[in-house]
Design an enzyme around this catalytic site. Sequence first.
Site, mmCIF file in Angstrom:
data_model
loop_
_atom_site.group_PDB
_atom_site.id
_atom_site.type_symbol
_atom_site.label_atom_id
_atom_site.label_comp_id
_atom_site.label_asym_id
_atom_site.label_seq_id
_atom_site.Cartn_x
_atom_site.Cartn_y
_atom_site.Cartn_z
ATOM 1 C CB SER A 133 3.660 1.706 10.760
ATOM 2 O OG SER A 133 3.389 1.704 12.142
ATOM 3 C CE1 TYR A 147 -4.535 0.300 12.885
ATOM 4 C CE2 TYR A 147 -4.170 2.455 13.884
ATOM 5 C CZ TYR A 147 -4.077 1.609 12.800
ATOM 6 O OH TYR A 147 -3.510 2.056 11.630
ATOM 7 C CE LYS A 151 -1.159 -0.395 11.261
ATOM 8 N NZ LYS A 151 -0.665 -0.925 9.965
#
Length: 270
Positions: A133, A147, A151
């Site tokens: 991660s 982004y 995650k």
Amino acid sequence: MTKVWLVTGASRGLGHEIARAALDAGETVVATARSADAVREAFGDHDRLHARALDITDAEAANAVAAEIAQRFGTIDVLVNNAGYAELGFFETFTDEAVRRQFEVNLFGTMNVARAVAPHMRARRAGLVVTISSVSGLVSNAGGAVYSASKFAVEGWMEGFAQELAPLGVRSLLVEPGMLRTDFMDGKSARFGSIDIPDYAEAIAQYRAFIEGANGNQPGDPKLLAARIVALAAQDDAPARFVFGDDARQWAGAKVDQLRHEIARSADHD
């Protein structure tokens, strides 16, 4: 006893370092990337390295690779779900297609590989799923919204999936690095928004300057992280999460403090 590792995104960056560290520890490694030739070029000849082509967004291909490994070696002991990339920029500058592509790779691609490998681990009541991660899966900032969203989703999915797997003998390790000295922030991995919005122009220029300045100068050592991951994989009591880097621990700690403050403030209004 030698373990069999499956590492995605292994032709460069952190994935390459993890595969290399596992090989150095005497393990057998099936290293994948979209191009098997790129993996072979990155590692050269190695008796315990097996290069395979895998686009993680192709669920059937993931199933085929997992089945091949299980048939050939009889086991998949460690899965390192590493492959991914970053859409870096302000949210409104990204097309819907770009946002969906971010999730297609970082979330759904990662799910494809885990779904392909988990049955083999469950059958043996053993195995470790390492999910790469990011501290950006815990903390989001301007320029990282898309982004981070992917995650954050990985974190939520894997936190629950790990609890489903644990009673069946399959362990999980979520790895949350800070900024690593890889090519993750250059054009090979990162992408930037394509829509011009004047309201954001100055802030975006400052953000791009930050990214360009940070690229190649990140504080985190990917070789050190790779070695830590291999060492943790050998432990029976490995933590559920591993936050790597002073920057990551500082940002994550600040987020915890912020949440505690906001939870306390929320209680004042009950």
